[in-house]
Motif scaffolding. Structure first.
Motif, short mmCIF file in Angstrom:
data_model
loop_
_atom_site.label_atom_id
_atom_site.label_comp_id
_atom_site.label_asym_id
_atom_site.label_seq_id
_atom_site.Cartn_x
_atom_site.Cartn_y
_atom_site.Cartn_z
N MET A 36 -0.40 6.95 -6.18
CA MET A 36 -1.74 6.39 -6.33
C MET A 36 -2.55 6.56 -5.04
O MET A 36 -1.99 6.65 -3.96
CB MET A 36 -1.64 4.90 -6.68
CG MET A 36 -0.82 4.66 -7.94
SD MET A 36 -0.56 2.90 -8.23
CE MET A 36 0.67 2.95 -9.54
N GLU A 37 -3.86 6.56 -5.19
CA GLU A 37 -4.74 6.60 -4.03
C GLU A 37 -5.09 5.17 -3.66
O GLU A 37 -5.67 4.44 -4.46
CB GLU A 37 -5.99 7.42 -4.33
CG GLU A 37 -5.68 8.91 -4.44
CD GLU A 37 -6.88 9.78 -4.77
OE1 GLU A 37 -7.99 9.24 -4.94
OE2 GLU A 37 -6.69 11.00 -4.85
N VAL A 38 -4.73 4.80 -2.45
CA VAL A 38 -4.87 3.42 -2.02
C VAL A 38 -5.95 3.30 -0.95
O VAL A 38 -5.84 3.91 0.12
CB VAL A 38 -3.55 2.88 -1.42
CG1 VAL A 38 -3.68 1.41 -1.07
CG2 VAL A 38 -2.40 3.11 -2.38
N VAL A 39 -6.98 2.56 -1.25
CA VAL A 39 -7.99 2.28 -0.23
C VAL A 39 -7.58 0.99 0.45
O VAL A 39 -7.44 -0.05 -0.21
CB VAL A 39 -9.38 2.11 -0.87
CG1 VAL A 39 -10.43 1.82 0.20
CG2 VAL A 39 -9.75 3.35 -1.68
N TYR A 40 -7.35 1.05 1.75
CA TYR A 40 -6.95 -0.14 2.48
C TYR A 40 -8.08 -0.55 3.41
O TYR A 40 -8.60 0.27 4.17
CB TYR A 40 -5.67 0.13 3.28
CG TYR A 40 -5.22 -1.12 4.00
CD1 TYR A 40 -5.00 -2.29 3.28
CD2 TYR A 40 -5.08 -1.14 5.37
CE1 TYR A 40 -4.65 -3.45 3.93
CE2 TYR A 40 -4.71 -2.30 6.02
CZ TYR A 40 -4.50 -3.46 5.30
OH TYR A 40 -4.17 -4.61 5.94
N ALA A 63 0.84 -1.21 0.00
CA ALA A 63 0.00 0.00 0.00
C ALA A 63 0.87 1.25 0.00
O ALA A 63 0.62 2.21 -0.74
CB ALA A 63 -0.93 0.00 1.22
N ARG A 64 1.91 1.24 0.80
CA ARG A 64 2.82 2.41 0.84
C ARG A 64 3.54 2.60 -0.47
O ARG A 64 3.75 3.73 -0.90
CB ARG A 64 3.84 2.23 1.97
CG ARG A 64 3.31 2.61 3.32
CD ARG A 64 4.45 2.69 4.30
NE ARG A 64 5.40 3.73 3.90
CZ ARG A 64 5.90 4.61 4.74
NH1 ARG A 64 5.55 4.58 6.00
NH2 ARG A 64 6.75 5.51 4.33
N ARG A 111 1.20 4.25 -2.73
CA ARG A 111 1.04 5.65 -2.34
C ARG A 111 2.25 6.47 -2.83
O ARG A 111 2.09 7.55 -3.38
CB ARG A 111 0.93 5.78 -0.82
CG ARG A 111 0.73 7.22 -0.37
CD ARG A 111 1.08 7.44 1.08
NE ARG A 111 2.53 7.32 1.30
CZ ARG A 111 3.10 7.43 2.49
NH1 ARG A 111 2.38 7.65 3.57
NH2 ARG A 111 4.41 7.31 2.60
N ASP A 112 3.43 5.92 -2.60
CA ASP A 112 4.64 6.64 -2.99
C ASP A 112 4.75 6.78 -4.50
O ASP A 112 5.49 7.63 -5.00
CB ASP A 112 5.88 5.97 -2.41
CG ASP A 112 5.92 6.11 -0.88
OD1 ASP A 112 5.18 6.97 -0.35
OD2 ASP A 112 6.68 5.36 -0.23
N ALA A 113 4.01 5.93 -5.21
CA ALA A 113 3.99 6.05 -6.67
C ALA A 113 2.88 6.99 -7.13
O ALA A 113 2.60 7.09 -8.32
CB ALA A 113 3.80 4.67 -7.30
#
Lengths: 130, 348
Positions: A29-33, A21-22, A25-27
């Motif tokens: 993108m919006e990550v829904v966890y 997920a990180r 995010r660092d790329a």
């Protein structure tokens, strides 16, 4: 781009899912966890509501042979088969063909390179304008 | 069937897609917003804000559950921050919102702030309208972990719940302007911890003090002078609302029925006093004013750039021949003269 990182089934640690997920995010993108112990139904419903481009499943329990086909089937049933389905975790080399057959676009076992996962995700997106 | 018709019929995929188009500022979004607008204005909106880790998501999950038991259709908008470095975000509010996960009467959408300050995302208001039009009658909006300046939620929530927890700071923190001022209802969560009773007492003292919680915020906002009346006029008439302080332990649902009753009581109060209509009028006025400013600004800019006047003006500003304010005033005046002669339309 929006990614759902989900942990189906019973395994109870999510270090790997959080690391992925990180990386997303660092790329940028919006990550829904969604956390632990999700049913395939809950995962697909979340994917619909969140209108994600990618569903990334993390499975350590060995149940991937049933969980991945189930999620793929539910996505299809919802008409959401343009969502890129990925699976990671403890996926034995021998099971990878079956994962791909079941509808996963990629399968990443232990030791997979994060950059490679991100790059694979980016270049295999199926949805327009994502 | 097109997206709008499907959305109005309650199709979840259509709703989800419409939210994405809105968030991405897709060209289709403005048409979408116009088409759904007549179908909005029916939902209750409840904001939940407070510092990071206060238990906002857990409270939202609990309230969702209780509202479902009353047969309400509940939508949740949960906002988390976008990384200022990568532009990515981890949207983790769903982790605590499990009870509605497989319920067709619940729809949860996570939004990233995408650089917007104020505790919400750029398009929170538009997203709330889409959910409203899709038939959700109760909409909970959870802000990012908020400090003292993230008060924008009061623009979109009829009732704002501010969640506090014991142990964050002394009472001086509580007097500070900002987030506490916007509370219509205060929840003291994690009330099984030491210091909860003291925090409740401190908050209640604040509520009774002039010019602090329960005066400057909610009263001025929803019960004060109606839009268009004299600024600074006294809030006349209706009995003032004093924000109740409710103790909760959200992880065990303790106090949540009481919190829900406090939210409902606030809604009733707004309705009975006409505060709801005044607040809506004021927020719409602010929205339309903002849009007029944006659109007029864009039109003037487009007009000025079309014949090179823009570059020339900027050159004069840069050479210190004219200050930015005077340059802008001159440009607007010229634009208005031109508009009066039917110019900008003709020029296209």
């Amino acid at each position: 781009m929006r990614v759902l990182v989900a942990k189906p089934g019973l395994d109870s640690h999510d270090r790997g899912a959080k690391v992925v997920a990180r990386a997303y995010r660092d790329a940028g993108m919006e990550v829904v966890y969604t956390g632990l112990h999700q049913t395939p139904e809950e995962i697909v419903e979340a994917a619909i509501q969140e209108d994600v481009d990618v569903v990334a499943l993390s499975i350590l329990s060995g149940a991937h042979t049933t969980l991945v086909p189930r999620v793929a089937e539910l996505l299809r049933a919802q008409g959401a088969d343009d969502v890129l389905l990925l699976v990671g975790g403890i996926i034995p080399e021998d099971d990878i063909p079956a994962m791909l057959e079941a509808g996963a676009a990629g399968a990443f076992g232990p030791g997979s390179d994060l950059d490679e996962i991100v790059e694979f995700t980016r270049s295999n997106l199926r949805r327009r304008g994502a | 069937m097109d997206l709008v018709a499907r959305l109005l019929a309650g199709d979840r995929r259509a709703l989800a897609r419409a939210i994405t188009l809105t968030e991405n500022e897709d060209p289709a979004a403005a048409r979408l917003a116009a088409a759904v607008y007549p179908h909005t204005g029916k939902a209750r909106t409840i904001g939940v804000t407070g510092p990071p880790g206060a238990g906002k998501s857990t409270i939202v999950d609990g309230l969702t559950h209780l509202y479902r038991r009353e047969g309400r259709r509940v939508a949740v908008v949960a906002v988390d921050p976008t990384s200022p470095f990568s532009g990515g975000a981890i949207l983790g509010d769903r982790i605590r919102m499990r009870r509605g996960a497989a319920d067709p009467g619940v729809f949860i959408r996570s939004l990233a702030t995408r650089g917007h300050l104020g505790g919400l995302s750029w398009h929170t208001g538009s997203v709330v309208r889409l959910l409203d039009a899709a038939g959700f009658d109760t909409i909970l909006v959870e802000t990012v972990g908020a400090g003292q300046a993230e008060v924008e939620i009061m623009r979109y929530a009829e009732t704002t719940v501010v969640v506090m927890v014991p142990g964050l700071g002394d009472e001086v923190q509580a007097i500070k302007a900002g987030i506490l001022e916007i509370a219509d209802v205060l929840a003291v969560n994690k009330a099984d911890r030491e210091g909860a009773d003291r925090l409740v007492r401190e908050l209640e003292i604040m509520l009774r003090m002039d010019g602090s919680v329960g005066r400057g915020g909610p009263l001025a906002r929803k019960e004060g002078p109606a839009a268009g009346s004299e600024p600074g006029a006294d809030a006349a008439g209706p009995e003032p609302w004093v924000p109740p302080v409710v103790k909760t332990v959200a992880t065990t649902d303790e106090g949540l029925p009481e919190l829900l009753r406090a939210v409902e009581a606030h809604h009733e109060h707004l309705r009975a006093t006409g505060g709801l209509e005044r607040w809506r009028r004021r927020e719409l006025a602010a929205e339309v004013r903002g849009l007029v400013r944006d659109l007029a600004g864009q039109a003037a800019h487009a007009w000025a750039t079309a014949d090179g006047a823009w570059e020339e003006l900027l050159g004069r500003v840069q050479r210190r021949e004219i200050d930015p304010r005077s340059a802008s005033e001159g440009l607007v005046q010229e634009f208005l003269r031109h508009a009066g002669s039917g110019g900008p339309g003709a020029r296209g």
